[in-house]
Design an enzyme around this catalytic site. Structure first.
Site, mmCIF file in Angstrom:
data_model
loop_
_atom_site.group_PDB
_atom_site.id
_atom_site.type_symbol
_atom_site.label_atom_id
_atom_site.label_comp_id
_atom_site.label_asym_id
_atom_site.label_seq_id
_atom_site.Cartn_x
_atom_site.Cartn_y
_atom_site.Cartn_z
ATOM 1 N N GLN A 1 72.287 -81.857 -9.267
ATOM 2 C CA GLN A 1 73.822 -82.111 -10.256
ATOM 3 C C GLN A 1 75.147 -81.458 -10.169
ATOM 4 O O GLN A 1 75.429 -80.507 -9.687
ATOM 5 C CB GLN A 1 73.008 -80.956 -11.414
ATOM 6 N N LYS B 1 66.166 -85.303 -17.543
ATOM 7 C CA LYS B 1 66.436 -85.823 -16.942
ATOM 8 C C LYS B 1 64.250 -85.063 -16.756
ATOM 9 O O LYS B 1 63.796 -86.924 -16.160
ATOM 10 C CB LYS B 1 66.409 -85.335 -15.771
ATOM 11 N N ASP C 1 72.856 -91.355 -8.243
ATOM 12 C CA ASP C 1 73.578 -91.648 -9.074
ATOM 13 C C ASP C 1 74.898 -91.768 -8.351
ATOM 14 O O ASP C 1 75.839 -91.912 -9.125
ATOM 15 C CB ASP C 1 74.249 -90.065 -8.665
#
Ligand code: NAP
Length: 280
Positions: A93, A49, A116
């Protein structure tokens, strides 16, 4: 033999377009990534990322906490980032070490920075068909299907896996695209009978090569979301060598859905930066 859907090439094309778009920005978009613990897979996803963010001109901040950090300290960091005008997107994460409450932590992210798409508010908005931030992997699946002009209206889409990151949100997006959707999971009986009916078969389980050729209809489109490591090599949930002889289109692992997830993350960051969506 099927057409291999090249997620890596599409992802790079999208990154290139974003890079051009961001060139004229006075202040670069920025994302903050929260990591707890030192899981090797998470380390590698975060690196990927970071590389993509650097390539397009998104400023990347990485906050890494020890696995014994109190949950409140993590939530307090997120609250601080929520109030930081120079941070456009925040992601945690996953997976977090077991002792943490993932839902509580995800819900502490401001809805307008939730790149997200995992807060309850953003999930509810997506289910209700409202404009919002949507989880990156299902978005990536929809984007690659669009790129290859795969018709979804009235088609039978079978999704194997009902996880919160992929299966469930993807089912919502597929319904919104007017597909007829069946979602299978670990308690599904006669899985092969159902997968064989799919015009579009998506597998998001995390079980190496569980989708074998006899579970796939001739000419089906097969999307493999699974990422597994077997004998040090990456493979998906689909037995690619055999299934690719039957499918009309198929995504490989690696270089299929994975790079699309990264591209859609960048898109979500830019969406936050442009301040387009979302409920406060
Ligand atoms: P998850 O939340 O653990 O969900 C897995 C799902 O698989 C569950 O719904 C589970 O059913 C179902 N399942 C387990 N065994 C099954 C079986 N034998 N038959 C049918 N269904 C079964 O996992 P996830 O986060 O969705 O991730 C799934 C896979 O996608 C993993 O390999 C992950 O690494 C990969 N992934 C890839 C990307 C990418 O960018 N390529 C992104 C995210 C995830 P129950 O609900 O009944 O337990």
């Amino acid at each position: 033999m099927s057409i291999i859907m090249d997620g890596e090439a599409l992802s790079l094309k999208m990154q290139d377009e974003m890079k051009q778009q961001l060139k004229s920005c006075m202040i670069r978009p920025s994302v903050a990534v929260i990591q707890v613990g030192d899981d090797p897979a998470s380390n590698s996803y975060i690196k990927r990322k970071e590389k993509a963010c650097n390539a397009v001109g998104v400023y990347f901040r990485h906050y890494k906490f020890d696995a014994d950090t109190p949950e409140l300290s993590i939530i307090n960091k997120i609250k601080e980032l929520n109030n930081d005008d120079y941070v456009n997107g925040i992601l945690v994460q996953l997976p977090l070490p077991e002792r943490y409450n993932e839902k509580r932590i995800a819900n502490s992210i401001s809805n307008s920075k939730d790149v997200d798409g995992l807060t309850d508010i953003n999930t509810g908005r997506m289910i209700n068909g409202r404009k919002t931030l949507v989880p990156c992997t299902p978005l990536g699946v929809m984007r690659i299907l669009e790129e290859y002009e795969i018709e979804l209206v009235g088609k039978h889409v079978v999704i194997v896996g009902r996880g919160k990151l992929v299966g469930k949100p993807l089912a919502t997006l597929m319904l919104a695209a007017d597909a007829t959707v069946t979602v299978c999971h670990s308690k599904t009986t006669n899985l092969a009978e159902i997968t064989k009916q799919a015009d579009v078969l998506v597998c998001a389980v995390g079980s190496p090569k569980m989708i074998t050729a006899d579970m796939v209809r001739e000419g089906a489109v097969v999307i493999d979301v699974g990422v597994n490591r077997v004998d040090g090599k990456l493979c998906g949930d689909v037995d690619f060598d055999k299934v690719s002889k039957k499918a009309s289109y198929i995504t490989p692992v690696p270089k299929g859905v994975g790079p699309m997830t990264v591209a859609m993350l960048l898109e979500n960051i830019v969406t936050c930066y442009n301040n387009k969506p979302v409920a406060k």
